[in-house]
Scaffold this motif. Structure first.
Motif, PDB file in Angstrom:
ATOM      1  N   ARG A  89       0.959  -1.162   0.148  1.00  0.00           N
ATOM      2  CA  ARG A  89      -0.034  -0.113   0.074  1.00  0.00           C
ATOM      3  C   ARG A  89       0.940   1.265  -0.037  1.00  0.00           C
ATOM      4  O   ARG A  89       1.826   1.282   0.842  1.00  0.00           O
ATOM      5  CB  ARG A  89      -1.112  -0.228   1.256  1.00  0.00           C
ATOM      6  CG  ARG A  89      -1.891   1.380   1.475  1.00  0.00           C
ATOM      7  CD  ARG A  89      -2.586   1.171   2.484  1.00  0.00           C
ATOM      8  NE  ARG A  89      -3.600  -0.061   2.489  1.00  0.00           N
ATOM      9  CZ  ARG A  89      -3.736  -0.790   3.351  1.00  0.00           C
ATOM     10  NH1 ARG A  89      -2.917  -0.740   4.445  1.00  0.00           N
ATOM     11  NH2 ARG A  89      -4.622  -1.972   3.201  1.00  0.00           N
ATOM     12  N   GLY A  90       0.724   1.944  -0.631  1.00  0.00           N
ATOM     13  CA  GLY A  90       1.480   3.331  -0.947  1.00  0.00           C
ATOM     14  C   GLY A  90       0.744   4.575  -1.007  1.00  0.00           C
ATOM     15  O   GLY A  90      -0.500   4.771  -1.394  1.00  0.00           O
ATOM     16  N   ARG A  91       1.497   5.583  -0.874  1.00  0.00           N
ATOM     17  CA  ARG A  91       0.942   6.872  -1.122  1.00  0.00           C
ATOM     18  C   ARG A  91       1.982   7.650  -1.695  1.00  0.00           C
ATOM     19  O   ARG A  91       3.331   7.677  -1.308  1.00  0.00           O
ATOM     20  CB  ARG A  91       0.675   7.617   0.278  1.00  0.00           C
ATOM     21  CG  ARG A  91      -0.064   8.927   0.036  1.00  0.00           C
ATOM     22  CD  ARG A  91      -0.448   9.434   1.525  1.00  0.00           C
ATOM     23  NE  ARG A  91       0.518  10.075   2.401  1.00  0.00           N
ATOM     24  CZ  ARG A  91       0.816   9.298   3.473  1.00  0.00           C
ATOM     25  NH1 ARG A  91      -0.070   8.661   4.082  1.00  0.00           N
ATOM     26  NH2 ARG A  91       1.789   9.820   4.237  1.00  0.00           N
ATOM     27  N   TRP A  92       1.674   8.397  -3.146  1.00  0.00           N
ATOM     28  CA  TRP A  92       2.657   9.224  -3.641  1.00  0.00           C
ATOM     29  C   TRP A  92       1.845  10.743  -3.923  1.00  0.00           C
ATOM     30  O   TRP A  92       0.657  10.891  -3.908  1.00  0.00           O
ATOM     31  CB  TRP A  92       2.748   8.454  -5.250  1.00  0.00           C
ATOM     32  CG  TRP A  92       3.336   7.058  -5.206  1.00  0.00           C
ATOM     33  CD1 TRP A  92       4.447   6.740  -5.146  1.00  0.00           C
ATOM     34  CD2 TRP A  92       2.392   6.026  -4.811  1.00  0.00           C
ATOM     35  NE1 TRP A  92       4.758   5.446  -5.184  1.00  0.00           N
ATOM     36  CE2 TRP A  92       3.418   4.937  -4.868  1.00  0.00           C
ATOM     37  CE3 TRP A  92       1.040   5.559  -4.636  1.00  0.00           C
ATOM     38  CZ2 TRP A  92       3.033   3.684  -4.649  1.00  0.00           C
ATOM     39  CZ3 TRP A  92       0.997   4.419  -4.496  1.00  0.00           C
ATOM     40  CH2 TRP A  92       2.058   3.227  -4.491  1.00  0.00           C
ATOM     41  N   LEU A  93       2.760  11.255  -4.145  1.00  0.00           N
ATOM     42  CA  LEU A  93       2.564  12.869  -4.623  1.00  0.00           C
ATOM     43  C   LEU A  93       2.834  13.146  -6.185  1.00  0.00           C
ATOM     44  O   LEU A  93       4.061  13.172  -6.560  1.00  0.00           O
ATOM     45  CB  LEU A  93       3.081  13.894  -3.573  1.00  0.00           C
ATOM     46  CG  LEU A  93       2.792  15.393  -3.906  1.00  0.00           C
ATOM     47  CD1 LEU A  93       1.370  15.576  -3.844  1.00  0.00           C
ATOM     48  CD2 LEU A  93       3.472  16.185  -3.195  1.00  0.00           C
ATOM     49  N   ALA A  94       1.710  13.652  -6.993  1.00  0.00           N
ATOM     50  CA  ALA A  94       2.183  13.905  -8.167  1.00  0.00           C
ATOM     51  C   ALA A  94       2.669  15.321  -8.246  1.00  0.00           C
ATOM     52  O   ALA A  94       1.898  16.340  -7.790  1.00  0.00           O
ATOM     53  CB  ALA A  94       0.767  13.857  -9.009  1.00  0.00           C
ATOM     54  N   THR A  97       0.575  18.221 -10.204  1.00  0.00           N
ATOM     55  CA  THR A  97      -0.891  18.825  -9.923  1.00  0.00           C
ATOM     56  C   THR A  97      -1.064  18.867  -8.262  1.00  0.00           C
ATOM     57  O   THR A  97      -1.759  19.493  -7.800  1.00  0.00           O
ATOM     58  CB  THR A  97      -1.849  17.547 -10.428  1.00  0.00           C
ATOM     59  OG1 THR A  97      -1.504  16.564  -9.651  1.00  0.00           O
ATOM     60  CG2 THR A  97      -1.670  17.529 -11.798  1.00  0.00           C
ATOM     61  N   GLY A  98       0.062  18.217  -7.632  1.00  0.00           N
ATOM     62  CA  GLY A  98      -0.317  18.398  -6.014  1.00  0.00           C
ATOM     63  C   GLY A  98      -1.174  17.391  -5.837  1.00  0.00           C
ATOM     64  O   GLY A  98      -1.512  17.314  -4.338  1.00  0.00           O
ATOM     65  N   ARG A  99      -1.938  16.442  -6.471  1.00  0.00           N
ATOM     66  CA  ARG A  99      -2.794  15.454  -6.068  1.00  0.00           C
ATOM     67  C   ARG A  99      -1.855  14.313  -5.463  1.00  0.00           C
ATOM     68  O   ARG A  99      -0.750  13.786  -5.761  1.00  0.00           O
ATOM     69  CB  ARG A  99      -3.489  14.888  -7.375  1.00  0.00           C
ATOM     70  CG  ARG A  99      -4.444  15.944  -7.653  1.00  0.00           C
ATOM     71  CD  ARG A  99      -5.162  15.489  -8.815  1.00  0.00           C
ATOM     72  NE  ARG A  99      -6.206  16.734  -9.556  1.00  0.00           N
ATOM     73  CZ  ARG A  99      -6.550  16.573 -10.702  1.00  0.00           C
ATOM     74  NH1 ARG A  99      -5.868  15.787 -11.728  1.00  0.00           N
ATOM     75  NH2 ARG A  99      -7.123  17.777 -10.979  1.00  0.00           N
ATOM     76  N   ARG A 100      -2.613  13.743  -4.442  1.00  0.00           N
ATOM     77  CA  ARG A 100      -1.935  12.397  -3.784  1.00  0.00           C
ATOM     78  C   ARG A 100      -2.582  11.369  -4.348  1.00  0.00           C
ATOM     79  O   ARG A 100      -3.919  11.055  -5.047  1.00  0.00           O
ATOM     80  CB  ARG A 100      -2.336  12.414  -2.514  1.00  0.00           C
ATOM     81  CG  ARG A 100      -1.374  13.447  -1.647  1.00  0.00           C
ATOM     82  CD  ARG A 100      -1.087  13.334  -0.294  1.00  0.00           C
ATOM     83  NE  ARG A 100      -0.064  13.911   0.383  1.00  0.00           N
ATOM     84  CZ  ARG A 100      -0.065  15.269   0.290  1.00  0.00           C
ATOM     85  NH1 ARG A 100      -0.675  16.176  -0.335  1.00  0.00           N
ATOM     86  NH2 ARG A 100       1.405  15.805   0.749  1.00  0.00           N
ATOM     87  N   ALA A 126      -5.239   3.975 -13.497  1.00  0.00           N
ATOM     88  CA  ALA A 126      -6.271   4.740 -13.685  1.00  0.00           C
ATOM     89  C   ALA A 126      -6.015   5.999 -12.242  1.00  0.00           C
ATOM     90  O   ALA A 126      -5.866   7.100 -12.584  1.00  0.00           O
ATOM     91  CB  ALA A 126      -7.427   4.381 -13.395  1.00  0.00           C
ATOM     92  N   ALA A 127      -5.623   5.560 -11.212  1.00  0.00           N
ATOM     93  CA  ALA A 127      -5.352   6.534 -10.014  1.00  0.00           C
ATOM     94  C   ALA A 127      -3.915   7.290 -10.508  1.00  0.00           C
ATOM     95  O   ALA A 127      -4.217   8.410 -10.277  1.00  0.00           O
ATOM     96  CB  ALA A 127      -5.324   5.614  -8.578  1.00  0.00           C
ATOM     97  N   PHE A 128      -2.948   6.864 -10.956  1.00  0.00           N
ATOM     98  CA  PHE A 128      -2.011   7.373 -11.242  1.00  0.00           C
ATOM     99  C   PHE A 128      -2.181   8.495 -12.293  1.00  0.00           C
ATOM    100  O   PHE A 128      -1.808   9.671 -12.197  1.00  0.00           O
ATOM    101  CB  PHE A 128      -0.678   6.448 -11.379  1.00  0.00           C
ATOM    102  CG  PHE A 128       0.042   6.008 -10.429  1.00  0.00           C
ATOM    103  CD1 PHE A 128       0.750   6.711  -9.597  1.00  0.00           C
ATOM    104  CD2 PHE A 128      -0.542   4.611  -9.794  1.00  0.00           C
ATOM    105  CE1 PHE A 128       1.582   6.012  -8.398  1.00  0.00           C
ATOM    106  CE2 PHE A 128       0.042   4.106  -8.763  1.00  0.00           C
ATOM    107  CZ  PHE A 128       0.991   4.755  -7.999  1.00  0.00           C
ATOM    108  N   ALA A 129      -2.811   8.071 -13.291  1.00  0.00           N
ATOM    109  CA  ALA A 129      -3.168   9.027 -14.339  1.00  0.00           C
ATOM    110  C   ALA A 129      -4.171  10.006 -14.146  1.00  0.00           C
ATOM    111  O   ALA A 129      -3.970  11.226 -14.458  1.00  0.00           O
ATOM    112  CB  ALA A 129      -3.817   8.133 -15.809  1.00  0.00           C
ATOM    113  N   MET A 130      -5.026   9.803 -13.232  1.00  0.00           N
ATOM    114  CA  MET A 130      -5.898  11.013 -12.900  1.00  0.00           C
ATOM    115  C   MET A 130      -5.062  11.978 -11.972  1.00  0.00           C
ATOM    116  O   MET A 130      -5.230  13.089 -12.103  1.00  0.00           O
ATOM    117  CB  MET A 130      -7.238  10.260 -11.979  1.00  0.00           C
ATOM    118  CG  MET A 130      -8.283   9.845 -12.682  1.00  0.00           C
ATOM    119  SD  MET A 130      -9.586   9.248 -11.852  1.00  0.00           S
ATOM    120  CE  MET A 130      -9.056   7.958 -10.683  1.00  0.00           C
TER     121      MET A 130
END
Length: 142
Positions: A89-94, A97-100, A126-130
């Protein structure tokens, strides 16, 4: 290959990634490493197949250019002969865009002679692309 040897190899791999030092990476990654980042959407800049150490470094630079890894928590490790499946399970910051992104991702490692020779990633594309603003978000009821 023993379970202990495989776990030691993976631990060394993760430490080398954190250090970012080329010498550390060259010690733990096979020269002909094959990275396969399975991007079902085809929208991620680091998606695709990367063969060899130089391509592996390019893959890592593309990821680093777009994401900050905030947290990665291994949930499960399944070891069979020279392969390891890691569910995390991970959490990344784009960065753009500043989206997580919060997602569960599966990785398959192939270990050969104490080095990582194969690395496959099965992400929530899809989550990463969004988060990268490369895929529109459709709200429920619209």
């Amino acid at each position: 290959m023993t379970e202990t040897t495989i776990e030691t190899t993976l631990d060394s791999y993760y430490k080398a990634l954190q250090s970012g030092k080329e010498s550390d990476l060259r010690e733990i990654v096979a020269p002909d490493i094959l990275v396969q980042y399975h991007d079902a959407t085809g929208l991620l800049p680091w998606g695709g197949t990367w063969q060899g150490f130089d391509a592996f470094r390019t893959f890592l630079s593309h990821v680093a250019e777009h994401l900050v890894i905030e947290n990665v928590e291994p949930l499960e490790r399944l070891i069979a002969e020279d392969s390891v499946v890691v569910v995390l399970r991970g959490r990344w910051l784009a960065k753009a865009t500043g989206r997580r992104i919060e997602a569960v991702v599966s990785n398959i490692f192939t270990i050969r002679e104490g080095r990582v020779a194969g690395y496959q990633v099965f992400p929530d594309s899809a989550a990463f692309a969004m988060a990268l603003d490369r895929l529109a978000v459709v709200e429920a009821g619209t």
